[in-house]
Design an enzyme around this catalytic site. Structure first.
Site, PDB file in Angstrom:
ATOM      1  N   LYS A 117       3.693  26.219  31.057  1.00 36.32           N
ATOM      2  CA  LYS A 117       5.104  25.825  30.980  1.00 36.32           C
ATOM      3  C   LYS A 117       5.289  24.472  30.277  1.00 36.32           C
ATOM      4  O   LYS A 117       6.222  24.296  29.496  1.00 36.32           O
ATOM      5  CB  LYS A 117       5.718  25.786  32.377  1.00 36.32           C
ATOM      6  CG  LYS A 117       5.870  27.167  33.021  1.00 36.32           C
ATOM      7  CD  LYS A 117       6.624  27.074  34.342  1.00 36.32           C
ATOM      8  CE  LYS A 117       6.350  28.238  35.258  1.00 36.32           C
ATOM      9  NZ  LYS A 117       6.946  29.501  34.884  1.00 36.32           N
ATOM     10  N   GLU A 201      11.819  19.208  37.194  1.00 39.10           N
ATOM     11  CA  GLU A 201      12.922  19.774  36.440  1.00 39.10           C
ATOM     12  C   GLU A 201      14.201  19.586  37.223  1.00 39.10           C
ATOM     13  O   GLU A 201      14.168  19.536  38.448  1.00 39.10           O
ATOM     14  CB  GLU A 201      12.689  21.292  36.322  1.00 39.10           C
ATOM     15  CG  GLU A 201      12.600  21.810  34.936  1.00 39.10           C
ATOM     16  CD  GLU A 201      12.359  23.315  34.898  1.00 39.10           C
ATOM     17  OE1 GLU A 201      11.524  23.723  34.106  1.00 39.10           O
ATOM     18  OE2 GLU A 201      13.001  24.067  35.657  1.00 39.10           O
ATOM     19  N   HIS A 236      12.719  33.947  43.977  1.00 39.19           N
ATOM     20  CA  HIS A 236      12.671  33.639  42.538  1.00 39.19           C
ATOM     21  C   HIS A 236      12.118  34.795  41.720  1.00 39.19           C
ATOM     22  O   HIS A 236      11.598  34.604  40.622  1.00 39.19           O
ATOM     23  CB  HIS A 236      11.843  32.381  42.240  1.00 39.19           C
ATOM     24  CG  HIS A 236      12.323  31.164  42.956  1.00 39.19           C
ATOM     25  ND1 HIS A 236      13.599  30.678  42.819  1.00 39.19           N
ATOM     26  CD2 HIS A 236      11.695  30.331  43.814  1.00 39.19           C
ATOM     27  CE1 HIS A 236      13.735  29.606  43.576  1.00 39.19           C
ATOM     28  NE2 HIS A 236      12.597  29.379  44.194  1.00 39.19           N
ATOM     29  N   ARG A 293       4.637  39.370  26.841  1.00 39.53           N
ATOM     30  CA  ARG A 293       4.209  40.733  27.206  1.00 39.53           C
ATOM     31  C   ARG A 293       5.436  41.619  27.343  1.00 39.53           C
ATOM     32  O   ARG A 293       6.567  41.147  27.238  1.00 39.53           O
ATOM     33  CB  ARG A 293       3.477  40.681  28.539  1.00 39.53           C
ATOM     34  CG  ARG A 293       4.353  40.006  29.592  1.00 39.53           C
ATOM     35  CD  ARG A 293       3.819  40.129  30.974  1.00 39.53           C
ATOM     36  NE  ARG A 293       4.421  39.184  31.884  1.00 39.53           N
ATOM     37  CZ  ARG A 293       5.571  39.332  32.499  1.00 39.53           C
ATOM     38  NH1 ARG A 293       6.309  40.405  32.277  1.00 39.53           N
ATOM     39  NH2 ARG A 293       6.045  38.418  33.325  1.00 39.53           N
TER      40      ARG A 293
HETATM   41  P1  ADP Z   1       7.969  32.101  36.960  1.00 39.09           P
HETATM   42  O1  ADP Z   1       7.134  31.872  35.743  1.00 39.09           O
HETATM   43  O2  ADP Z   1       7.241  31.821  38.224  1.00 39.09           O
HETATM   44  O3  ADP Z   1       8.690  33.415  36.952  1.00 39.09           O
HETATM   45  P2  ADP Z   1      10.374  30.786  36.007  1.00 39.09           P
HETATM   46  O4  ADP Z   1      10.361  29.418  35.426  1.00 39.09           O
HETATM   47  O5  ADP Z   1      10.515  31.926  35.067  1.00 39.09           O
HETATM   48  O6  ADP Z   1       9.080  30.952  36.921  1.00 39.09           O
HETATM   49  O7  ADP Z   1      11.542  30.866  37.089  1.00 39.09           O
HETATM   50  C1  ADP Z   1      11.713  31.966  37.959  1.00 39.09           C
HETATM   51  C2  ADP Z   1      13.052  31.868  38.660  1.00 39.09           C
HETATM   52  O8  ADP Z   1      13.147  30.660  39.420  1.00 39.09           O
HETATM   53  C3  ADP Z   1      14.258  31.820  37.720  1.00 39.09           C
HETATM   54  O9  ADP Z   1      14.675  33.090  37.340  1.00 39.09           O
HETATM   55  C4  ADP Z   1      15.276  31.099  38.577  1.00 39.09           C
HETATM   56  O10 ADP Z   1      15.875  31.973  39.503  1.00 39.09           O
HETATM   57  C5  ADP Z   1      14.436  30.103  39.345  1.00 39.09           C
HETATM   58  N1  ADP Z   1      14.400  28.806  38.628  1.00 39.09           N
HETATM   59  C6  ADP Z   1      13.469  28.401  37.750  1.00 39.09           C
HETATM   60  N2  ADP Z   1      13.744  27.163  37.294  1.00 39.09           N
HETATM   61  C7  ADP Z   1      14.889  26.797  37.887  1.00 39.09           C
HETATM   62  C8  ADP Z   1      15.703  25.607  37.841  1.00 39.09           C
HETATM   63  N3  ADP Z   1      15.358  24.565  37.087  1.00 39.09           N
HETATM   64  N4  ADP Z   1      16.833  25.567  38.607  1.00 39.09           N
HETATM   65  C9  ADP Z   1      17.165  26.620  39.398  1.00 39.09           C
HETATM   66  N5  ADP Z   1      16.444  27.745  39.495  1.00 39.09           N
HETATM   67  C10 ADP Z   1      15.310  27.841  38.753  1.00 39.09           C
END
Ligand code: ADP
Length: 499
Positions: A117, A201, A236, A293
């Site tokens: 990330k 973040e 999430h 993917r």
């Molecule tokens: P992963 O790689 O574990 O799937 P992501 O960064 O794609 O993690 O985030 C997964 C989910 O977590 C998002 O769809 C959202 O619901 C929540 N999320 C991620 N970052 C944030 C953020 N900065 N603020 C609020 N929710 C977040």
């Protein structure tokens, strides 16, 4: 080159999904399976099948070298990794190519840049891509973390750089909690991902998750296939997805699509990929990450664009140029997917295991089921508890919602708790119906006690007992531990198998 035989390094529904397209393209397939999956439909469907080892993934589906060895021995020319398992593992992609096989996915370099990330945030920085406000580097120093969090404003989110699958995230509401949460996040990241780097973040309290499907060939051509709305989540992780998103204007759709293509350019991306964004109340969007993917929810995009994404992946891997440009792509109708997980929505969506005593799929116009089980099979505890995906298509969103309710009502599952009831609740909820929801939908609106129970737990147990009795009577003998028996004399089972 043209691909003639693919080893699918995966299991269940996605393995079958890939095989179906391969068959349509006259490409032979090799299934792999663990001992827990030996009766799975994907094993039966393939032209050849090979047992990798015992049930735990580390002893089966994650054995990179063994997968390559099997592919070479059975003269496959390519490997499709599906999603999960080794699909985002750059060193596996590299090894596959070094072995002289085609990896049906992006380059190992793109995966390396975007698999992390923090590296992804850095890679897109010079491409004018808005990223979620936060730190550029891993946080090791508490004073710096405090200063950054103050600047961003609480609540903040601590994320593991190597995180995935909704894991490795901690919300921090106030400065007093920062130190404790940071040390927990660091040790969790180390134990879950073998990489302790975490970063900060801004935490959005009511965001949407909207993602853009992209396709790129090996000649630099890139297109996007519009968005998927994936805001209905638990832990999430997504449960319901749809294409398109009812909140995006044409202008916003174009802006997000163009930004997704910039992200793809930032890592010389080819194959199918998904650029994920967090979208706030003002519809301002911020880059989260790119999934290198095929995505679980890819079918909703297929339904509205008419493109078969697996087919496109295969053609791209063969080195063919994309057969269309952006202007050729249009949205037709509306599609919704619900994920049918073996989980108990009445108990915090905790995974459930057991036997699919009844398993009857819905049918009829505009209904697609991508699954990996049959009636009588057990849901193993070793893997993601996804039973299958129910996808519907119709001309409008409102019609697609009604079709989904009808399809859910037709879907009969007993023996295992599952998410269908919750999905029906969501389809009927005013917030979902009018498109006014965010990733906190479950916390805000879900009332488990309001689930329309087709069968109560007591009735379920009675049904289970009844089914065992009927089975015993039919066979005039006590029921075997698993009524779903391996067809021992079938030629299907005399397929080429390695131990
Ligand atoms: P992963 O790689 O574990 O799937 P992501 O960064 O794609 O993690 O985030 C997964 C989910 O977590 C998002 O769809 C959202 O619901 C929540 N999320 C991620 N970052 C944030 C953020 N900065 N603020 C609020 N929710 C977040």
């Amino acid at each position: 080159m043209s691909i003639k035989k693919i080893l699918i390094a995966n299991r269940g529904e996605i393995s079958l999904r890939i095989m179906r397209t391969a068959k349509e393209m006259s490409i032979k397939t090799i299934a792999v399976y663990s001992e827990a999956d030996r009766l799975s439909p994907h094993v039966q469907y393939a032209d050849e099948a090979v047992c990798l080892g015992p049930a735990p993934s580390a002893q089966s589906y994650l054995l990179a070298d063994k997968l390559i060895e099997v592919a070479k021995n059975l003269k496959a020319d390519s490997i499709h990794p599906g999603y999960g398992f080794l699909s985002e593992n750059a060193s596996f992609a590299r090894k596959v190519r070094e072995a002289g096989l085609v990896f049906i996915g992006p380059s190992a370099e793109s995966m390396e840049t975007m698999g992390d990330k923090l590296a992804a945030r850095t890679a897109v920085a010079q491409y004018d891509v808005p990223v979620v406000p936060g730190t550029k580097e891993a946080i090791t120093d508490l004073a710096i973390a405090k200063a950054t969090a103050r600047k961003i404003g609480y609540p903040v989110l601590i994320k593991a750089s190597a995180g995935g699958g909704g894991k490795g995230m901690r919300i921090v509401e106030t400065e007093e909690d920062l130190e404790a949460q940071m040390s927990r996040a660091v040790s969790e990241a180390e134990s879950a991902f073998g990489d302790s780097r975490v970063f900060l973040e801004k935490y959005f309290t009511a965001p949407r998750h909207i993602e853009i499907q992209i396709l790129g060939d090996q000649h630099g051509n890139l297109v996007h296939l519009f968005e998927r709305e994936c805001s209905i989540q638990r832990r999430h992780q997504k449960v319901i997805e749809e294409a398109f998103s009812s909140v995006l204007t044409e202008e916003k759709r174009k802006a997000m699509g163009d930004t997704a293509l910039k992200v793809a350019k930032a890592c010389n991306y080819y194959s199918a990929g998904t650029v994920e964004f967090i979208v706030d109340e003002n519809l301002d969007f911020y880059f989260l990450e790119i999934n290198t993917r095929l995505q679980v929810e890819h079918p909703v995009t297929e339904m509205i664009t008419g493109k078969d994404l697996v087919r496109e992946q295969i053609l791209i891997a063969e080195g063919k140029p994309l057969g269309f440009v952006q202007e050729d792509l249009h949205i037709h109708g509306h599609s919704i997917e619900v994920r049918v997980y073996a989980e108990n929505p009445k108990n915090g969506f905790l995974p459930d295991t057991g036997r699919l005593l009844t398993y009857k799929r819905p049918q009829g116009p505009g209904v697609r089921v991508d699954d990996g089980f049959e009636e009588g099979m057990d849901i193993p505890i070793y893997y993601d508890p996804l039973i299958g995906k129910l996808i519907v298509y119709d001309q409008t969103r409102a019609a697609a919602i009604e079709r989904m309710i009808r399809a859910i009502e037709e879907f009969q599952i007993t023996g295992v708790e599952n998410t269908l009831g919750f999905c029906k609740f969501a389809m009927k909820h005013p917030a979902f119906r009018n498109g006014n929801f965010h990733t906190g939908f479950i916390d805000k609106h879900f009332e488990p006690e309001k689930l329309e129970d087709d069968f109560s737990q007591v009735e379920n147990d009675l049904l289970a007992a009844l089914s065992v009795m009927i089975h015993e009577r039919k066979n005039n003998q006590p029921s075997t531990p698993n009524p779903f028996k391996e067809p021992t004399n079938s030629t299907k089972w005399k397929k080429n198998r390695l131990k």
